[in-house]
Scaffold this motif. Structure first.
Motif, PDB file in Angstrom:
ATOM      1  N   ALA A  35      28.587  39.846  72.659  1.00 52.79           N
ATOM      2  CA  ALA A  35      28.722  38.993  73.837  1.00 52.79           C
ATOM      3  C   ALA A  35      29.864  38.007  73.634  1.00 52.79           C
ATOM      4  O   ALA A  35      30.062  37.495  72.527  1.00 52.79           O
ATOM      5  CB  ALA A  35      27.420  38.243  74.098  1.00 52.79           C
ATOM      6  N   GLY A  36      30.601  37.730  74.706  1.00 49.48           N
ATOM      7  CA  GLY A  36      31.742  36.826  74.609  1.00 49.48           C
ATOM      8  C   GLY A  36      31.363  35.374  74.461  1.00 49.48           C
ATOM      9  O   GLY A  36      32.212  34.540  74.157  1.00 49.48           O
ATOM     10  N   ASP A  37      30.095  35.066  74.651  1.00 53.03           N
ATOM     11  CA  ASP A  37      29.621  33.687  74.471  1.00 53.03           C
ATOM     12  C   ASP A  37      28.099  33.697  74.435  1.00 53.03           C
ATOM     13  O   ASP A  37      27.459  34.683  74.795  1.00 53.03           O
ATOM     14  CB  ASP A  37      30.106  32.795  75.620  1.00 53.03           C
ATOM     15  CG  ASP A  37      30.115  31.313  75.256  1.00 53.03           C
ATOM     16  OD1 ASP A  37      29.619  30.964  74.152  1.00 53.03           O
ATOM     17  OD2 ASP A  37      30.602  30.511  76.064  1.00 53.03           O
ATOM     18  N   GLN A  38      27.532  32.596  73.969  1.00 54.59           N
ATOM     19  CA  GLN A  38      26.087  32.440  74.062  1.00 54.59           C
ATOM     20  C   GLN A  38      25.724  31.974  75.455  1.00 54.59           C
ATOM     21  O   GLN A  38      26.589  31.626  76.265  1.00 54.59           O
ATOM     22  CB  GLN A  38      25.596  31.419  73.048  1.00 54.59           C
ATOM     23  CG  GLN A  38      25.978  29.973  73.390  1.00 54.59           C
ATOM     24  CD  GLN A  38      25.328  28.982  72.459  1.00 54.59           C
ATOM     25  OE1 GLN A  38      25.337  29.161  71.255  1.00 54.59           O
ATOM     26  NE2 GLN A  38      24.767  27.921  73.022  1.00 54.59           N
ATOM     27  N   GLY A  39      24.433  31.951  75.757  1.00 52.52           N
ATOM     28  CA  GLY A  39      23.987  31.407  77.034  1.00 52.52           C
ATOM     29  C   GLY A  39      22.921  32.261  77.662  1.00 52.52           C
ATOM     30  O   GLY A  39      22.562  33.331  77.171  1.00 52.52           O
ATOM     31  N   MET A  40      22.374  31.745  78.781  1.00 54.52           N
ATOM     32  CA  MET A  40      21.358  32.488  79.522  1.00 54.52           C
ATOM     33  C   MET A  40      21.866  32.740  80.937  1.00 54.52           C
ATOM     34  O   MET A  40      22.599  31.931  81.499  1.00 54.52           O
ATOM     35  CB  MET A  40      20.019  31.758  79.539  1.00 54.52           C
ATOM     36  CG  MET A  40      20.006  30.437  80.258  1.00 54.52           C
ATOM     37  SD  MET A  40      20.711  29.086  79.291  1.00 54.52           S
ATOM     38  CE  MET A  40      20.180  27.691  80.289  1.00 54.52           C
ATOM     39  N   GLY A  68      24.161  28.335  84.564  1.00 57.81           N
ATOM     40  CA  GLY A  68      25.211  27.331  84.462  1.00 57.81           C
ATOM     41  C   GLY A  68      26.605  27.887  84.335  1.00 57.81           C
ATOM     42  O   GLY A  68      27.579  27.166  84.547  1.00 57.81           O
ATOM     43  N   GLY A  69      26.746  29.151  83.966  1.00 57.64           N
ATOM     44  CA  GLY A  69      28.073  29.736  83.800  1.00 57.64           C
ATOM     45  C   GLY A  69      28.646  30.219  85.116  1.00 57.64           C
ATOM     46  O   GLY A  69      27.947  30.833  85.923  1.00 57.64           O
ATOM     47  N   VAL A 126      29.586  37.493  79.261  1.00 57.76           N
ATOM     48  CA  VAL A 126      28.262  37.780  79.814  1.00 57.76           C
ATOM     49  C   VAL A 126      27.836  36.779  80.878  1.00 57.76           C
ATOM     50  O   VAL A 126      26.890  37.046  81.625  1.00 57.76           O
ATOM     51  CB  VAL A 126      27.205  37.881  78.686  1.00 57.76           C
ATOM     52  CG1 VAL A 126      27.338  39.187  77.939  1.00 57.76           C
ATOM     53  CG2 VAL A 126      27.279  36.682  77.745  1.00 57.76           C
ATOM     54  N   ASP A 127      28.500  35.620  80.949  1.00 55.02           N
ATOM     55  CA  ASP A 127      28.261  34.715  82.073  1.00 55.02           C
ATOM     56  C   ASP A 127      28.313  35.495  83.380  1.00 55.02           C
ATOM     57  O   ASP A 127      27.529  35.240  84.299  1.00 55.02           O
ATOM     58  CB  ASP A 127      29.332  33.614  82.124  1.00 55.02           C
ATOM     59  CG  ASP A 127      29.014  32.453  81.220  1.00 55.02           C
ATOM     60  OD1 ASP A 127      27.867  32.339  80.776  1.00 55.02           O
ATOM     61  OD2 ASP A 127      29.930  31.666  80.948  1.00 55.02           O
ATOM     62  N   ALA A 135      19.412  36.402  77.780  1.00 49.95           N
ATOM     63  CA  ALA A 135      20.164  35.430  76.976  1.00 49.95           C
ATOM     64  C   ALA A 135      20.842  36.137  75.810  1.00 49.95           C
ATOM     65  O   ALA A 135      20.367  37.181  75.332  1.00 49.95           O
ATOM     66  CB  ALA A 135      19.242  34.328  76.462  1.00 49.95           C
ATOM     67  N   TYR A 136      21.946  35.543  75.343  1.00 50.80           N
ATOM     68  CA  TYR A 136      22.773  36.157  74.307  1.00 50.80           C
ATOM     69  C   TYR A 136      23.200  35.143  73.261  1.00 50.80           C
ATOM     70  O   TYR A 136      23.256  33.934  73.520  1.00 50.80           O
ATOM     71  CB  TYR A 136      24.039  36.769  74.925  1.00 50.80           C
ATOM     72  CG  TYR A 136      23.767  37.935  75.837  1.00 50.80           C
ATOM     73  CD1 TYR A 136      23.807  39.244  75.367  1.00 50.80           C
ATOM     74  CD2 TYR A 136      23.447  37.723  77.180  1.00 50.80           C
ATOM     75  CE1 TYR A 136      23.552  40.316  76.202  1.00 50.80           C
ATOM     76  CE2 TYR A 136      23.183  38.783  78.022  1.00 50.80           C
ATOM     77  CZ  TYR A 136      23.230  40.083  77.525  1.00 50.80           C
ATOM     78  OH  TYR A 136      22.959  41.136  78.349  1.00 50.80           O
TER      79      TYR A 136
END
Length: 437
Positions: A116-121, A291-292, A302-303, A331-332
């Protein structure tokens, strides 16, 4: 007890949406000439100025200046009196190469292990209250502005006669809508409670020796309100399914340009930035949002891609009859292929003899939610993003189109792309089979 819920939308001429469209148009150009491009493009627009910044890794070289000007002109900012137009605005590029620290977690030898290009949900949501499987408040907010845009572009109504004796539309590109729906205690829409329309317009009635400025403005606003009430709303109502059209009765509250005249608008009236209309882009405040923002990001982020995939799951679940509503969270962790979690919340509307946790486990088995799996399943490495940047990324109609991409540095390309693949109901039969429906 009944309650009220409100959603809003903004037109393609809203300054934040101008920025979104520029970012996604640049992304499409990179993907058209190099499908493996990694792009994170942010745009700022203000009076007479566009600033494009971000990180890119690509083999392609695009004519950024021409692309920015083309998008602005097509939106309708094509004359100097608007104080922001495609031919004369300044364009500053501050794009640089993608960070190698991020890239090494995304570019891998085995694409199936792409992290994934970033963390987040991320969240996906669906409801069966409209044929689009999006909330009625948002569906109507979008529909009003899409119709207003169509009228502006056609020039068929909302007109006046200018000083040269030519009949022309007074509508300008910037507009906003807001719809409040009354719901019953079972969360079903009962009626349309309030509609708000704010539209930018020409200063088409001027003060003179026989009319004060206040009188001129009052007359102008009365004309706009009359056109909204007698042309715009009936036109939208006519396109709705009968049971939804019946919700717009004679008693709703209507506000049109409630602050007064709206001549100064667009990027001249308010600075615009990519990613500031994330609730307009998604579900109008229903469900949830991680939020992304979406626009300007290639599908390794992944946002964007996981939010599309979560919507795909939610829509197919609801369309299959598993639940009336479904909210899907995924989430990632950055650089890790498999999501750290996937959860389905049916919000108490499940029609099957399973817990939400059990439904979630089944969805994890059915849908490959790795970045590579999402990109492959939904065909996201194609230049299909400009069309998503206005009037919502969800509740749209999947379709195939051929898009032309001009380049001053490479050969022009005509590319067939399938738009809004995450809106397809291609897993409904599989979901029905698994749940015995």
């Amino acid at each position: 007890m009944n309650y009220l819920f409100t959603s809003e939308s903004v037109s393609e001429g809203h300054p934040d949406k101008v920025a979104d469209q520029i970012s996604d148009a640049i992304l499409d150009q990179f993907l058209a000439h190099d499908p493996n491009s990694k792009v994170a493009c942010e745009t700022l627009v203000t009076t007479g100025q566009v600033v494009v910044a971000g990180e890119v890794k690509s083999k392609a070289y695009i004519d950024l200046l021409s692309e920015v000007r083309r998008v602005i002109n097509e939106i309708g900012y094509d004359r100097s009196e608007l104080k922001f137009d495609g031919e004369s605005c300044g364009v500053l590029s501050a794009i640089h190469e993608q960070s190698p620290d991020i890239n090494r977690g995304v570019d891998v030898v085995d694409p199936k292990q792409q992290g994934a290009g970033d963390q987040g949900m991320m969240f996906g949501y669906a409801t069966n209250e409209t044929p689009l499987y999006i909330p009625l408040t948002l569906a109507l907010s979008h529909a009003l502005l899409k119709e207003l845009s169509r009228i502006r572009r056609s020039g068929e109504s909302f007109t006046y006669v200018d000083k040269n004796g030519v009949e022309r539309t007074y509508l300008r590109p910037d507009s906003k809508s807001q719809v409040t729906v009354e719901y019953d205690e079972n969360h079903r829409p009962v009626r349309i409670h309030t509609i708000v329309i704010s539209t930018q317009h020409d200063d088409f009635i001027s003060a003179d020796e026989n009319m004060s400025q206040e009188e001129a403005d009052s007359k102008m606003l009365a004309k706009i309100r009359e056109d909204v009430q007698n042309i715009l709303i009936p036109s939208v109502k006519k396109r709705l399914p009968e049971h939804l059209a019946a919700l717009i009765d004679e008693d709703f509250i209507l506000h049109v340009n409630p602050t007064g005249k709206f001549v100064v608008g667009g990027p001249h009236g308010d600075t615009g930035l990519t990613g500031r209309k994330i609730i307009v882009d998604t579900y109008g405040g229903h469900g949830a949002h991680g939020g992304g923002a979406f626009s300007g990001k290639d599908p390794s982020k992944v946002d964007r891609s996981a939010a599309y995939a979560a919507r795909h799951i939610a829509k197919n679940l609801v369309a299959a009859g598993v639940a009336d509503r479904a909210l899907v969270q995924v989430a990632y962790a950055i650089g890790v292929a498999q999501p750290v979690s996937l959860y389905v919340d049916t919000q108490g509307t499940s029609k099957v003899a399973m817990s939400d946790a059990e439904i979630s486990a089944l969805m994890s088995e059915i849908f490959d939610m790795t970045p590579h799996g999402i990109e492959t399943r939904l065909g996201l490495r194609k230049p299909l993003y400009l069309e998503t940047s206005t009037y919502g990324h969800f509740g749209r109609t999947p379709r195939k189109v051929v898009k032309h991409f001009h380049s001053a540095y490479e050969e022009d390309k005509d590319i067939e792309v399938e738009l809004f693949t995450w809106e397809k109901l291609d897993y409904v039969e599989k979901v029905k089979s698994i749940f015995g429906l």
